[in-house]
Design a protein around this motif. Structure first.
Motif, PDB file in Angstrom:
ATOM      1  N   GLY A  86      10.564   6.586  10.587  1.00  0.00           N
ATOM      2  CA  GLY A  86       9.506   5.791  11.206  1.00  0.00           C
ATOM      3  C   GLY A  86       8.154   6.481  11.265  1.00  0.00           C
ATOM      4  O   GLY A  86       7.232   5.992  11.902  1.00  0.00           O
ATOM      5  N   SER A  87       8.002   7.613  10.569  1.00  0.00           N
ATOM      6  CA  SER A  87       6.753   8.377  10.650  1.00  0.00           C
ATOM      7  C   SER A  87       5.627   7.791   9.809  1.00  0.00           C
ATOM      8  O   SER A  87       4.479   8.188   9.972  1.00  0.00           O
ATOM      9  CB  SER A  87       7.002   9.821  10.224  1.00  0.00           C
ATOM     10  OG  SER A  87       7.399   9.868   8.859  1.00  0.00           O
ATOM     11  N   GLY A  88       5.922   6.878   8.924  1.00  0.00           N
ATOM     12  CA  GLY A  88       4.890   6.291   8.076  1.00  0.00           C
ATOM     13  C   GLY A  88       5.500   5.327   7.081  1.00  0.00           C
ATOM     14  O   GLY A  88       6.670   4.961   7.174  1.00  0.00           O
ATOM     15  N   TRP A  89       4.695   4.931   6.096  1.00  0.00           N
ATOM     16  CA  TRP A  89       5.121   3.980   5.072  1.00  0.00           C
ATOM     17  C   TRP A  89       5.474   4.712   3.792  1.00  0.00           C
ATOM     18  O   TRP A  89       4.895   5.744   3.484  1.00  0.00           O
ATOM     19  CB  TRP A  89       4.002   2.980   4.785  1.00  0.00           C
ATOM     20  CG  TRP A  89       3.668   2.101   5.934  1.00  0.00           C
ATOM     21  CD1 TRP A  89       2.635   2.258   6.821  1.00  0.00           C
ATOM     22  CD2 TRP A  89       4.367   0.928   6.349  1.00  0.00           C
ATOM     23  NE1 TRP A  89       2.656   1.249   7.750  1.00  0.00           N
ATOM     24  CE2 TRP A  89       3.707   0.418   7.483  1.00  0.00           C
ATOM     25  CE3 TRP A  89       5.484   0.259   5.862  1.00  0.00           C
ATOM     26  CZ2 TRP A  89       4.129  -0.730   8.143  1.00  0.00           C
ATOM     27  CZ3 TRP A  89       5.907  -0.886   6.520  1.00  0.00           C
ATOM     28  CH2 TRP A  89       5.231  -1.373   7.640  1.00  0.00           C
ATOM     29  N   GLU A  90       6.402   4.143   3.009  1.00  0.00           N
ATOM     30  CA  GLU A  90       6.734   4.654   1.688  1.00  0.00           C
ATOM     31  C   GLU A  90       6.786   3.474   0.729  1.00  0.00           C
ATOM     32  O   GLU A  90       7.062   2.336   1.124  1.00  0.00           O
ATOM     33  CB  GLU A  90       8.056   5.409   1.697  1.00  0.00           C
ATOM     34  CG  GLU A  90       9.251   4.583   2.121  1.00  0.00           C
ATOM     35  CD  GLU A  90      10.516   5.405   2.295  1.00  0.00           C
ATOM     36  OE1 GLU A  90      10.463   6.638   2.220  1.00  0.00           O
ATOM     37  OE2 GLU A  90      11.573   4.784   2.512  1.00  0.00           O
ATOM     38  N   ILE A  91       6.510   3.743  -0.549  1.00  0.00           N
ATOM     39  CA  ILE A  91       6.496   2.683  -1.551  1.00  0.00           C
ATOM     40  C   ILE A  91       7.925   2.350  -1.934  1.00  0.00           C
ATOM     41  O   ILE A  91       8.748   3.226  -2.192  1.00  0.00           O
ATOM     42  CB  ILE A  91       5.673   3.114  -2.780  1.00  0.00           C
ATOM     43  CG1 ILE A  91       4.228   3.403  -2.365  1.00  0.00           C
ATOM     44  CG2 ILE A  91       5.717   2.026  -3.857  1.00  0.00           C
ATOM     45  CD1 ILE A  91       3.374   4.005  -3.456  1.00  0.00           C
ATOM     46  N   HIS A  92       8.206   1.070  -1.955  1.00  0.00           N
ATOM     47  CA  HIS A  92       9.541   0.568  -2.261  1.00  0.00           C
ATOM     48  C   HIS A  92       9.593  -0.083  -3.648  1.00  0.00           C
ATOM     49  O   HIS A  92      10.590   0.026  -4.352  1.00  0.00           O
ATOM     50  CB  HIS A  92       9.944  -0.435  -1.170  1.00  0.00           C
ATOM     51  CG  HIS A  92      11.221  -1.150  -1.407  1.00  0.00           C
ATOM     52  ND1 HIS A  92      12.432  -0.519  -1.429  1.00  0.00           N
ATOM     53  CD2 HIS A  92      11.473  -2.454  -1.669  1.00  0.00           C
ATOM     54  CE1 HIS A  92      13.381  -1.404  -1.669  1.00  0.00           C
ATOM     55  NE2 HIS A  92      12.824  -2.578  -1.826  1.00  0.00           N
ATOM     56  N   ALA A  93       8.526  -0.764  -4.044  1.00  0.00           N
ATOM     57  CA  ALA A  93       8.484  -1.458  -5.332  1.00  0.00           C
ATOM     58  C   ALA A  93       7.029  -1.669  -5.729  1.00  0.00           C
ATOM     59  O   ALA A  93       6.126  -1.570  -4.890  1.00  0.00           O
ATOM     60  CB  ALA A  93       9.198  -2.809  -5.235  1.00  0.00           C
ATOM     61  N   ALA A  94       6.813  -1.956  -7.010  1.00  0.00           N
ATOM     62  CA  ALA A  94       5.461  -2.210  -7.508  1.00  0.00           C
ATOM     63  C   ALA A  94       5.520  -3.233  -8.626  1.00  0.00           C
ATOM     64  O   ALA A  94       6.540  -3.365  -9.306  1.00  0.00           O
ATOM     65  CB  ALA A  94       4.828  -0.924  -8.015  1.00  0.00           C
ATOM     66  N   SER A  95       4.426  -3.943  -8.790  1.00  0.00           N
ATOM     67  CA  SER A  95       4.282  -4.870  -9.908  1.00  0.00           C
ATOM     68  C   SER A  95       2.811  -4.891 -10.303  1.00  0.00           C
ATOM     69  O   SER A  95       1.962  -5.299  -9.514  1.00  0.00           O
ATOM     70  CB  SER A  95       4.735  -6.270  -9.502  1.00  0.00           C
ATOM     71  OG  SER A  95       4.507  -7.170 -10.571  1.00  0.00           O
ATOM     72  N   LEU A  96       2.520  -4.403 -11.498  1.00  0.00           N
ATOM     73  CA  LEU A  96       1.161  -4.401 -12.022  1.00  0.00           C
ATOM     74  C   LEU A  96       1.164  -5.065 -13.390  1.00  0.00           C
ATOM     75  O   LEU A  96       2.045  -4.807 -14.218  1.00  0.00           O
ATOM     76  CB  LEU A  96       0.619  -2.974 -12.176  1.00  0.00           C
ATOM     77  CG  LEU A  96       0.376  -2.176 -10.911  1.00  0.00           C
ATOM     78  CD1 LEU A  96      -0.120  -0.778 -11.263  1.00  0.00           C
ATOM     79  CD2 LEU A  96      -0.598  -2.865  -9.999  1.00  0.00           C
ATOM     80  N   GLN A  97       0.188  -5.911 -13.616  1.00  0.00           N
ATOM     81  CA  GLN A  97       0.009  -6.554 -14.907  1.00  0.00           C
ATOM     82  C   GLN A  97      -1.399  -6.238 -15.421  1.00  0.00           C
ATOM     83  O   GLN A  97      -2.337  -6.273 -14.647  1.00  0.00           O
ATOM     84  CB  GLN A  97       0.174  -8.076 -14.820  1.00  0.00           C
ATOM     85  CG  GLN A  97       1.546  -8.538 -14.360  1.00  0.00           C
ATOM     86  CD  GLN A  97       1.704  -8.440 -12.854  1.00  0.00           C
ATOM     87  OE1 GLN A  97       0.779  -8.700 -12.098  1.00  0.00           O
ATOM     88  NE2 GLN A  97       2.887  -8.047 -12.412  1.00  0.00           N
ATOM     89  N   PRO A  98      -1.513  -5.968 -16.737  1.00  0.00           N
ATOM     90  CA  PRO A  98      -2.848  -5.746 -17.297  1.00  0.00           C
ATOM     91  C   PRO A  98      -3.658  -7.038 -17.249  1.00  0.00           C
ATOM     92  O   PRO A  98      -3.101  -8.123 -17.374  1.00  0.00           O
ATOM     93  CB  PRO A  98      -2.578  -5.310 -18.730  1.00  0.00           C
ATOM     94  CG  PRO A  98      -1.138  -5.517 -18.985  1.00  0.00           C
ATOM     95  CD  PRO A  98      -0.457  -5.808 -17.704  1.00  0.00           C
ATOM     96  N   MET A  99      -4.939  -6.883 -17.036  1.00  0.00           N
ATOM     97  CA  MET A  99      -5.849  -8.032 -17.025  1.00  0.00           C
ATOM     98  C   MET A  99      -6.708  -7.984 -18.283  1.00  0.00           C
ATOM     99  O   MET A  99      -7.144  -6.912 -18.696  1.00  0.00           O
ATOM    100  CB  MET A  99      -6.744  -7.987 -15.780  1.00  0.00           C
ATOM    101  CG  MET A  99      -5.988  -8.128 -14.476  1.00  0.00           C
ATOM    102  SD  MET A  99      -7.025  -7.859 -13.004  1.00  0.00           S
ATOM    103  CE  MET A  99      -8.410  -8.926 -13.285  1.00  0.00           C
TER     104      MET A  99
END
Length: 166
Positions: A151-164
């Motif tokens: 509970g000390s902070g946030w962590e990345i769980h998933a990502a989704s990036l698409q080129p523009m």
């Protein structure tokens, strides 16, 4: 004879009318609503949060992560992930850009992706501009974060990036 000066000049132990009006004005200036406390204004209501007070916001965590990617510090970047490393994340193309010179990140307000109170799954929309030796590439997408187990902070769980396309 001693009473006459007291009646005309007042007693030094009496309150000055100016002091009373200043005290009244100061009391009126104090907020007295639910955001600052209860009806008496002396008990603050804490904001609901899935992480510890003082922890970096979701958007700040994403920006710190992308700063580590920009520096090419793979170990530091991997430490932001809940698994301890990026496992084929949808931002792998960004992490693999050769000759990365600058990275500009714009984050929007986090969006709750669950119905928990407080939310334990947050999505941060991002727009990224990456300048490389070969030119500029743009990406749009999101990073999902969840609280660290302690509970000390946030962590990345998933990502989704698409080129523009320009």
């Amino acid at each position: 004879m001693f009473l006459l000066p007291l009646l005309l000049g007042g007693c030094s132990c009496q309150r000055d009318a100016g002091d009373a009006s200043r005290a009244h004005a100061a009391a009126a200036a104090q907020p007295n609503d639910a955001a600052s406390g209860d009806a008496l204004g002396d008990i603050p209501i804490p904001a609901l949060s899935a992480v510890a007070a003082g922890a970096d916001s979701e958007g700040r965590v994403v920006r710190h992560y992308l700063n580590a990617v920009m520096r090419g510090d793979r170990a530091a970047a991997d430490a932001f992930w809940s698994t301890g490393r990026s496992l084929g994340a949808d931002d792998a193309a960004l992490r693999a850009l050769p000759g990365l010179r600058t990275l500009r990140v714009e984050t929007d307000a986090p969006i709750a992706r669950d119905e928990d109170q407080p939310s334990r799954l947050r999505e941060v929309p991002v727009r990224i501009r990456a300048a490389t030796a070969d030119g500029v590439q743009r990406y749009k997408g999101w990073y999902r974060l969840r609280p660290k187990p302690d509970g000390s902070g946030w962590e990345i769980h998933a990502a989704s990036l698409q080129p523009m396309l320009d």
